[in-house]
Write an enzyme that holds these catalytic residues in place. Structure first.
Site, PDB file in Angstrom:
ATOM      1  N   ASP A  18       0.839  -1.132  -0.082  1.00  0.00           N
ATOM      2  CA  ASP A  18       0.019  -0.008   0.003  1.00  0.00           C
ATOM      3  C   ASP A  18       0.711   1.331   0.093  1.00  0.00           C
ATOM      4  O   ASP A  18       2.038   1.446   0.527  1.00  0.00           O
ATOM      5  CB  ASP A  18      -0.746   0.210   1.100  1.00  0.00           C
ATOM      6  CG  ASP A  18      -2.086  -0.904   1.406  1.00  0.00           C
ATOM      7  OD1 ASP A  18      -2.243  -1.628   0.243  1.00  0.00           O
ATOM      8  OD2 ASP A  18      -2.564  -1.415   2.152  1.00  0.00           O
ATOM      9  N   ARG A  19       0.433   2.244  -0.478  1.00  0.00           N
ATOM     10  CA  ARG A  19       1.033   3.740  -0.721  1.00  0.00           C
ATOM     11  C   ARG A  19       1.693   3.954   0.784  1.00  0.00           C
ATOM     12  O   ARG A  19       2.642   4.374   1.140  1.00  0.00           O
ATOM     13  CB  ARG A  19       0.277   4.575  -1.261  1.00  0.00           C
ATOM     14  CG  ARG A  19       0.864   6.016  -1.410  1.00  0.00           C
ATOM     15  CD  ARG A  19      -0.015   6.939  -2.094  1.00  0.00           C
ATOM     16  NE  ARG A  19       0.837   8.386  -2.245  1.00  0.00           N
ATOM     17  CZ  ARG A  19       0.052   9.335  -3.011  1.00  0.00           C
ATOM     18  NH1 ARG A  19      -1.047   9.372  -3.338  1.00  0.00           N
ATOM     19  NH2 ARG A  19       0.744  10.536  -2.998  1.00  0.00           N
TER      20      ARG A  19
END
Length: 323
Positions: A146-147
């Site tokens: 995930d970012r």
């Protein structure tokens, strides 16, 4: 509202799949051939059957086979934007390479950096790494983060290495371990958490992962490493080590939240009041870190383990909790 200039629509093309492209999903194959075309449009032409493989309609999950004939329809391609990452981002990521050889790269990805460019994101890990490479060669993501998650990210330098590592992943020979700080006192024992999860579109198009009987099975093993009983309030918090058995989108974040112990700093599935209190201890991001990665090396099949240190900003939060 002005639109970006577009190149004329291309003509119908037929491409024969080579050994180098075999095993790749058709959607990823199309993104490489239609650079500058939004993902939503690529999925649209797949759904409408404009893309054919061996004259047949296929789904976006179809994996290409050597000799497949792919029909590429005419598509208007927007003029490419200048997405060159800033020099600071390039040098910063170069310092976070924790392992590099002829077949693969392991990064200690910083939080806040996406793995790919996309809607509203001009550049990601792949774009930066391409700038760092000495020659114009492809790099392949073996898995995703995930970012807002930091930590171990594995990239392959060639398709053979990618196929080898993906096969190891399907055989459960790749072990991914995370560290997370969560709300409350998670009991001092191991927990195996199993939930069926599904991505749903709610709140103005935002995608959230939720428990759904028709979803996919997700399994993680949670172990309590340390409990902080007095901070940030009487409920305290716990440092957890999590081993992934499956790898669903937002798996740890949803499982922790649904178990009553949301991840600190998680703005999507977390507790806003708890997050505000954690800021007093220096937490400015989500406390979720891919702490270690073990896998068979594609050259010799020997187990390889990498465990970079915890980011300084997260270590400082733990130090503040200890005081």
């Amino acid at each position: 509202m002005s639109r970006p200039p577009q190149q004329p629509a291309s003509q119908v093309r037929f491409v024969t799949v080579s050994e180098n492209d075999a095993g790749q999903r058709i959607d990823n194959f199309l993104m490489r051939h239609f650079k500058g075309v939004p993902k939503s449009h690529i999925y649209r032409i797949l759904r409408k059957g404009e893309v054919r493989v061996n004259k047949k309609r296929i789904k976006q999950t179809y994996k290409l086979v050597i000799g497949d004939e792919v029909r590429l329809p005419p598509v208007r391609i927007a003029e490419p934007r200048d997405r060159r990452p800033p020099d600071g981002a390039i040098s910063s990521l170069a310092e976070r390479i924790v392992y590099d050889d002829d077949r693969l790269i392991v990064l200690n990805k910083p939080a806040g950096l996406a793995v790919h460019a996309g809607s509203g994101i001009d550049f990601g890990v792949i774009d930066i790494m391409q700038r760092l490479e000495k020659q114009d060669s492809e790099l392949y993501l073996v898995h995703r983060l995930d970012r807002d998650t930091s930590g171990c990210l594995l990239l392959a330098r060639d398709r053979d290495a990618l196929r080898s590592l993906q096969a190891s992943m399907q055989e459960n020979r790749i072990e991914k371990v995370y560290l997370a700080l969560v709300r409350g006192q998670w009991e001092q024992q191991d927990h195996r958490v199993e939930m069926t999860l599904r991505r749903n579109k709610i709140r103005g198009g935002e995608r959230l992962v939720q428990i759904d009987a028709d979803g996919k099975q997700s399994v993680s093993e949670f172990r309590t490493m340390r409990q902080y009983t007095s901070a940030p309030d009487a409920g305290g918090c716990s440092l957890m080590k999590i081993r992934l058995i499956t790898g669903r989108t937002h798996q740890i974040r949803v499982q922790a939240s649904e178990s009553g112990h949301p991840v600190a700093g998680d703005r999507r599935y977390g507790d806003e009041q708890f997050n505000r209190k954690m800021k007093a201890y220096g937490l400015k991001r989500m406390f979720l870190h891919a702490a270690s990665l073990s896998f068979p090396h594609p050259d010799n099949d020997k187990e390889f383990t990498i465990e970079p240190p915890l980011d300084d900003e997260l270590q400082q939060v733990l130090d503040n909790l200890n005081r």
